[in-house]
Motif scaffolding. Sequence first.
Motif, mmCIF file in Angstrom:
data_model
loop_
_atom_site.group_PDB
_atom_site.id
_atom_site.type_symbol
_atom_site.label_atom_id
_atom_site.label_comp_id
_atom_site.label_asym_id
_atom_site.label_seq_id
_atom_site.Cartn_x
_atom_site.Cartn_y
_atom_site.Cartn_z
ATOM 1 N N LEU A 140 115.441 -12.922 -4.134
ATOM 2 C CA LEU A 140 114.052 -12.757 -4.581
ATOM 3 C C LEU A 140 113.439 -11.475 -4.036
ATOM 4 C CD1 LEU A 140 112.585 -16.376 -4.392
ATOM 5 C CD2 LEU A 140 113.127 -15.034 -6.429
ATOM 6 N N GLU A 141 113.707 -11.190 -2.776
ATOM 7 C CA GLU A 141 113.156 -9.982 -2.159
ATOM 8 C C GLU A 141 113.707 -8.726 -2.821
ATOM 9 O OE1 GLU A 141 113.548 -7.799 2.129
ATOM 10 O OE2 GLU A 141 113.131 -9.961 2.166
ATOM 11 N N ASP A 142 115.013 -8.695 -3.046
ATOM 12 C CA ASP A 142 115.624 -7.528 -3.691
ATOM 13 C C ASP A 142 115.194 -7.413 -5.154
ATOM 14 O OD1 ASP A 142 116.849 -7.009 -1.281
ATOM 15 O OD2 ASP A 142 118.839 -7.681 -1.921
ATOM 16 N N ALA A 143 115.085 -8.548 -5.829
ATOM 17 C CA ALA A 143 114.635 -8.535 -7.230
ATOM 18 C C ALA A 143 113.239 -7.936 -7.337
ATOM 19 C CB ALA A 143 114.659 -9.951 -7.802
ATOM 20 N N ALA A 144 112.402 -8.188 -6.322
ATOM 21 C CA ALA A 144 111.048 -7.617 -6.320
ATOM 22 C C ALA A 144 111.082 -6.099 -6.222
ATOM 23 C CB ALA A 144 110.227 -8.212 -5.177
ATOM 24 N N GLU A 145 112.137 -5.546 -5.646
ATOM 25 C CA GLU A 145 112.297 -4.087 -5.550
ATOM 26 C C GLU A 145 112.819 -3.490 -6.858
ATOM 27 O OE1 GLU A 145 111.562 -2.094 -2.874
ATOM 28 O OE2 GLU A 145 110.723 -3.865 -1.921
ATOM 29 N N VAL A 146 113.620 -4.249 -7.571
ATOM 30 C CA VAL A 146 114.250 -3.760 -8.803
ATOM 31 C C VAL A 146 113.337 -3.963 -10.016
ATOM 32 C CG1 VAL A 146 116.246 -4.058 -10.344
ATOM 33 C CG2 VAL A 146 116.565 -4.162 -7.861
ATOM 34 N N ALA A 147 112.606 -5.056 -10.051
ATOM 35 C CA ALA A 147 111.797 -5.435 -11.212
ATOM 36 C C ALA A 147 110.835 -4.354 -11.704
ATOM 37 C CB ALA A 147 111.029 -6.726 -10.917
ATOM 38 N N PRO A 148 110.158 -3.616 -10.819
ATOM 39 C CA PRO A 148 109.198 -2.626 -11.322
ATOM 40 C C PRO A 148 109.803 -1.555 -12.238
ATOM 41 C CG PRO A 148 108.809 -3.037 -9.001
ATOM 42 C CD PRO A 148 110.084 -3.738 -9.359
ATOM 43 N N TYR A 149 111.074 -1.269 -12.066
ATOM 44 C CA TYR A 149 111.709 -0.275 -12.933
ATOM 45 C C TYR A 149 111.863 -0.831 -14.345
ATOM 46 C CZ TYR A 149 112.518 2.131 -8.574
ATOM 47 O OH TYR A 149 112.327 2.765 -7.377
ATOM 48 N N PHE A 150 112.240 -2.095 -14.455
ATOM 49 C CA PHE A 150 112.291 -2.747 -15.768
ATOM 50 C C PHE A 150 110.889 -2.860 -16.353
ATOM 51 C CE2 PHE A 150 116.378 -4.240 -14.109
ATOM 52 C CZ PHE A 150 117.193 -4.132 -15.230
ATOM 53 N N ASP A 151 109.921 -3.225 -15.509
ATOM 54 C CA ASP A 151 108.539 -3.373 -15.979
ATOM 55 C C ASP A 151 107.990 -2.059 -16.514
ATOM 56 O OD1 ASP A 151 108.624 -6.040 -15.249
ATOM 57 O OD2 ASP A 151 107.682 -5.680 -13.289
ATOM 58 N N TYR A 152 108.301 -0.971 -15.839
ATOM 59 C CA TYR A 152 107.852 0.345 -16.312
ATOM 60 C C TYR A 152 108.428 0.617 -17.702
ATOM 61 C CZ TYR A 152 107.275 5.304 -16.945
ATOM 62 O OH TYR A 152 106.961 6.522 -17.482
ATOM 63 N N LEU A 153 109.708 0.346 -17.845
ATOM 64 C CA LEU A 153 110.365 0.575 -19.126
ATOM 65 C C LEU A 153 109.756 -0.293 -20.221
ATOM 66 C CD1 LEU A 153 112.662 2.169 -20.410
ATOM 67 C CD2 LEU A 153 114.227 0.371 -19.679
ATOM 68 N N ILE A 154 109.535 -1.540 -19.919
ATOM 69 C CA ILE A 154 108.938 -2.474 -20.888
ATOM 70 C C ILE A 154 107.550 -1.983 -21.303
ATOM 71 C CG2 ILE A 154 107.963 -4.799 -21.136
ATOM 72 C CD1 ILE A 154 110.420 -5.731 -19.367
ATOM 73 N N GLN A 155 106.725 -1.633 -20.330
ATOM 74 C CA GLN A 155 105.361 -1.156 -20.634
ATOM 75 C C GLN A 155 105.403 0.128 -21.459
ATOM 76 O OE1 GLN A 155 102.364 -2.642 -20.111
ATOM 77 N NE2 GLN A 155 103.654 -4.368 -19.528
ATOM 78 N N SER A 156 106.340 0.993 -21.159
ATOM 79 C CA SER A 156 106.443 2.267 -21.877
ATOM 80 C C SER A 156 106.864 2.097 -23.329
ATOM 81 C CB SER A 156 107.442 3.196 -21.181
ATOM 82 O OG SER A 156 107.026 3.498 -19.885
ATOM 83 N N LEU A 157 107.596 1.057 -23.600
ATOM 84 C CA LEU A 157 108.124 0.847 -24.948
ATOM 85 C C LEU A 157 107.286 -0.099 -25.800
ATOM 86 C CD1 LEU A 157 111.912 0.556 -24.064
ATOM 87 C CD2 LEU A 157 110.731 2.524 -25.082
ATOM 88 N N MET A 158 106.274 -0.686 -25.197
ATOM 89 C CA MET A 158 105.421 -1.615 -25.959
ATOM 90 C C MET A 158 104.705 -0.863 -27.075
ATOM 91 S SD MET A 158 104.144 -4.384 -23.243
ATOM 92 C CE MET A 158 103.871 -5.613 -24.463
ATOM 93 N N PRO A 159 104.655 -1.502 -28.257
ATOM 94 C CA PRO A 159 103.981 -0.846 -29.391
ATOM 95 C C PRO A 159 102.479 -0.770 -29.189
ATOM 96 C CG PRO A 159 105.024 -2.943 -30.051
ATOM 97 C CD PRO A 159 105.254 -2.754 -28.593
#
Length: 159
Positions: A140-159
Motif C-alpha cells: 500500500l505504501e509503495d502503491a501510494a508512490e506509484v499511483a500519482p504517475y498513473f493519475d497524472y496520465l489519466i487526468q491528462s487524457l480525459m476528454p
Amino acid sequence: MSIIIKSIVNADREARYLNAGELRAIQEFYENGVSRLNFAVTLTENEKTIVEKASLKFWERCPNTPSNSGNRMYRNSCLRDQSWYIRLITYALVVGDVEPLAEIGTIGVKEMYDSLEIPLPNLVEAIRCLKEVSLDLFTLEDAAEVAPYFDYLIQSLMP
C-alpha cells in the motif's frame, strides 16, 4: 525536468548557489531514488502480465471497443499502446517527475486517438485498468508512490 535540473537552472538563472531547501530536495531525491528504481524494475519485469490482465479487465468493462472487435490489428495496437504507457510510467518513476509523461505521452495523443477514431474515454479506462493491475504488485505504501504517475496520465487524457 528532474528536481536536480530544475534547481540548477533556477539557481543559475539567478546567478546564485543552490540554497538549503534546494539541496535538501536534491538529497531527498537521491535518498528515494532506490525506491523509484525498484518500482520501475517491478513494472518492467511484470509488463507483459500487467498488460494481459489489464486488457482482460478493460474488455470486461468496455466490450464494444475496436480493440475487442476480433480485428487482430486493433487488438495488437491496443496491447502495444498499453505496454508503451507502462514504459512511460517507468521513465517518470526513474526521474521522479511527470515530465516524460507530458512530453512523450500526452502531447498530441488526444488528436492522434481521435483521428484513429479511438474513444478517449476507452483509453482512459484502459489506463485505469493498467493502474489497478500495476498497483496490486506493490505494498500500500509503495502503491501510494506509484499511483500519482498513473493519475497524472489519466487526468491528462480525459476528454
